[in-house]
Design an enzyme around this catalytic site. Structure first.
Site, PDB file in Angstrom:
ATOM      1  CD  GLU A  91       2.785 -32.941  14.810  1.00 20.52           C
ATOM      2  OE1 GLU A  91       2.322 -31.851  15.288  1.00 20.52           O
ATOM      3  OE2 GLU A  91       3.192 -34.073  15.900  1.00 20.52           O
ATOM      4  CB  CYS A 104       7.208 -39.146  11.278  1.00 19.26           C
ATOM      5  SG  CYS A 104       5.914 -39.483  12.154  1.00 19.26           S
ATOM      6  CB  CYS A 111      -7.065 -38.909  14.869  1.00 25.35           C
ATOM      7  SG  CYS A 111      -7.535 -40.986  14.879  1.00 25.35           S
ATOM      8  CB  CYS A 115      -5.778 -43.584  21.429  1.00 21.57           C
ATOM      9  SG  CYS A 115      -6.396 -44.581  19.883  1.00 21.57           S
ATOM     10  CB  CYS A 118      -3.406 -40.438  21.038  1.00 25.65           C
ATOM     11  SG  CYS A 118      -2.751 -39.541  19.524  1.00 25.65           S
ATOM     12  CB  CYS A 340       2.389 -38.449  18.501  1.00 25.19           C
ATOM     13  SG  CYS A 340       0.707 -39.095  17.766  1.00 25.19           S
TER      14      CYS A 340
HETATM   15  N1  SAH Z   1      -3.241 -43.696  13.773  1.00 26.25           N
HETATM   16  C1  SAH Z   1      -2.227 -44.336  13.732  1.00 26.25           C
HETATM   17  C2  SAH Z   1      -0.912 -43.646  13.258  1.00 26.25           C
HETATM   18  C3  SAH Z   1      -0.390 -42.266  14.084  1.00 26.25           C
HETATM   19  S1  SAH Z   1       0.110 -42.399  15.902  1.00 26.25           S
HETATM   20  C4  SAH Z   1      -1.962 -45.264  14.835  1.00 26.25           C
HETATM   21  O1  SAH Z   1      -2.452 -45.060  15.897  1.00 26.25           O
HETATM   22  O2  SAH Z   1      -0.996 -46.115  14.883  1.00 26.25           O
HETATM   23  C5  SAH Z   1       1.684 -43.048  15.656  1.00 26.25           C
HETATM   24  C6  SAH Z   1       1.938 -43.971  17.102  1.00 26.25           C
HETATM   25  O3  SAH Z   1       2.104 -42.989  18.287  1.00 26.25           O
HETATM   26  C7  SAH Z   1       0.997 -44.818  17.552  1.00 26.25           C
HETATM   27  O4  SAH Z   1       1.586 -45.943  17.833  1.00 26.25           O
HETATM   28  C8  SAH Z   1       0.226 -44.167  18.706  1.00 26.25           C
HETATM   29  O5  SAH Z   1      -0.286 -45.069  19.413  1.00 26.25           O
HETATM   30  C9  SAH Z   1       1.543 -43.509  19.395  1.00 26.25           C
HETATM   31  N2  SAH Z   1       1.085 -42.442  20.315  1.00 26.25           N
HETATM   32  C10 SAH Z   1       0.051 -41.578  20.473  1.00 26.25           C
HETATM   33  N3  SAH Z   1       0.035 -40.698  21.332  1.00 26.25           N
HETATM   34  C11 SAH Z   1       1.346 -40.895  21.973  1.00 26.25           C
HETATM   35  C12 SAH Z   1       1.855 -40.480  23.280  1.00 26.25           C
HETATM   36  N4  SAH Z   1       1.376 -39.410  23.853  1.00 26.25           N
HETATM   37  N5  SAH Z   1       3.089 -41.005  23.644  1.00 26.25           N
HETATM   38  C13 SAH Z   1       3.640 -42.004  22.955  1.00 26.25           C
HETATM   39  N6  SAH Z   1       3.138 -42.528  21.604  1.00 26.25           N
HETATM   40  C14 SAH Z   1       2.024 -41.797  21.428  1.00 26.25           C
HETATM   41 FE1  SF4 Z   2      -5.812 -41.644  16.262  1.00 25.46          FE
HETATM   42 FE2  SF4 Z   2      -3.812 -41.053  18.041  1.00 25.46          FE
HETATM   43 FE3  SF4 Z   2      -5.423 -43.348  18.180  1.00 25.46          FE
HETATM   44 FE4  SF4 Z   2      -3.799 -43.085  16.165  1.00 25.46          FE
HETATM   45  S1  SF4 Z   2      -3.163 -42.939  18.564  1.00 25.46           S
HETATM   46  S2  SF4 Z   2      -5.586 -43.955  16.135  1.00 25.46           S
HETATM   47  S3  SF4 Z   2      -3.684 -40.848  15.821  1.00 25.46           S
HETATM   48  S4  SF4 Z   2      -6.119 -41.243  18.192  1.00 25.46           S
END
Ligand code: SAH
Ligand code: SF4
Length: 365
Positions: A91, A104, A111, A115, A118, A340
């Protein structure tokens, strides 16, 4: 299969043109047609020379990403879902504001870094996107928003952030080629500070990016100490905070007038206490940086809740009292799930469900 010209940055396109027996300046012409005017037909690229444009039609193309969904929320946030094959979708989100427009974009389908907060991480890793698929998101959005029209002076997309699905620094080569196109005056011509890479903290990738293409850097921090960060982001066990912050210092040596943006998702009762704000203030004492606090976007099956807004504001005030510029990310486009990884996750679920239903139907027939 024909060559997708979206896969090349200008150096690679120049090399490709020379291999085709053409002069290097043909690459600049092609790049301007493709990336500045959104042209896909070689026949309409009027200055290429008839012989070359006819030959191009047989061997190359500007391959558009197939669209799965395109939704616009009442606040103008536009969420675009692309089909990248094999049941995977990625997306892009366009966020209009009064003084700028931010797109974005995604760098991987899924991924691998898992995390805990996420939705993309919870989908697992499918594959790296190609350069053409990364830049193709910007190309598509520019066309959809009318930015390619020659009479348009003020572009709607003024900033690009690599904060969609995936970890950009684990898809390094394709990401850097796409970044170079964003900055190239013969392509998108964005300034270095208007393009941001967001990373979970891949230390060798940060060092390589500093040498290859030092755009603005955002780090997903989310915790002020290793114990908590280990539990939220498994990648911290490989690259703990001390190493991560040393890489941030090295990055800024290359771009001394810059700063690092630390993203910090606010998880209720997990990382949002007074003690966490205090720890953060000490941890980042001598690093030029700012904070961007992100309200947690819940998704089905998430193990966390979001910090209520009044406590987010208190956390923000504490960091500001300690001298840190601290912004609060507005939640945008909630009516279309523009958080995200969410829409893609939903579609993927649906695809799997469809597949399961089909298999079940086949089995029972
Ligand atoms: N992988 C990279 C970029 C993509 S994620 C990274 O982790 O930086 C983009 C941002 O969205 C990151 O800061 C991530 O931690 C945040 N993010 C992921 N899941 C989220 C959620 N459920 N609510 C708010 N922010 C989130
Ligand atoms: Fe991957 Fe989501 Fe962690 Fe970014 S925040 S590194 S997209 S698992």
């Amino acid at each position: 299969m024909t060559t997708n010209l979206l896969d090349f940055d200008l150096d690679a396109l120049t090399h490709w043109c020379v291999v085709q027996g053409e002069k290097p300046f043909r690459a600049r012409q092609l790049s301007r047609w493709i990336h500045q005017r959104g042209e896909t037909s070689f026949a309409r690229m009027s200055d290429l020379g008839r012989g070359f444009s006819e030959r191009l039609s047989g061997i190359a193309e500007v391959r558009e990403l197939p669209l799965r969904a395109d939704q616009i929320a009442p606040d103008g946030t536009r969420k675009i879902l692309f089909d990248v094959g094999g049941g995977n979708a990625v997306e892009s989100v366009f966020i209009p504001e009064t003084d700028r427009g931010t797109l974005c974009i995604s760098t991987q389908a899924g991924c691998a870094l898992d995390c805990q907060f996420c939705s993309t991480g919870k989908q697992g890793f499918n594959r790296n996107l190609t350069t053409g698929e990364i830049i193709g998101q910007l190309w598509w959005a520019r066309r959809a928003l009318g930015d390619f029209a020659p009479e348009v002076r003020e572009r709607r997309i003024t900033n690009v952030v690599l904060m969609g699905m995936g970890e950009p620094l684990l898809n390094f080569d394709a990401t850097v080629a796409a970044l170079r196109l964003m900055l190239d005056d013969h392509a998108y011509g964005l300034s270095r500070r208007r393009v941001t890479v967001s990373t979970s903290g891949i230390v060798p990738g940060i060092d390589r990016l500093r040498e290859a293409c030092p755009v603005a850097l955002a780090i997903s921090l989310h915790a002020p100490n290793d114990a908590l960060r280990d539990s939220l982001m498994p990648i911290n066990r490989k690259y703990p905070l001390r190493e991560l912050l040393a890489a941030c210092h090295r990055y800024l040596e290359r771009a001394p007038r810059d700063f690092i943006t630390f993203e910090y998702v606010m998880l209720d009762g997990v990382n949002d206490g007074t003690e966490h704000a205090r720890e953060l203030a000490v941890l980042l004492r001598d690093l030029p940086c700012k904070f961007n606090l992100i309200p947690f976007n819940p998704f089905p099956g998430a193990a966390f809740g979001g910090t209520p807004m009044e406590r987010i504001r208190r956390f923000q005030a504490r960091l500001m009292d300690s001298g840190y510029v601290t912004t609060l990310r507005k939640t945008r486009g909630q009516s279309i799930d523009a958080a995200c990884g969410q829409l893609a996750g939903e579609i993927q679920d649906r695809t799997r469900r469809t597949l399961r239903l089909r298999l079940a139907a086949e089995a029972s027939s």
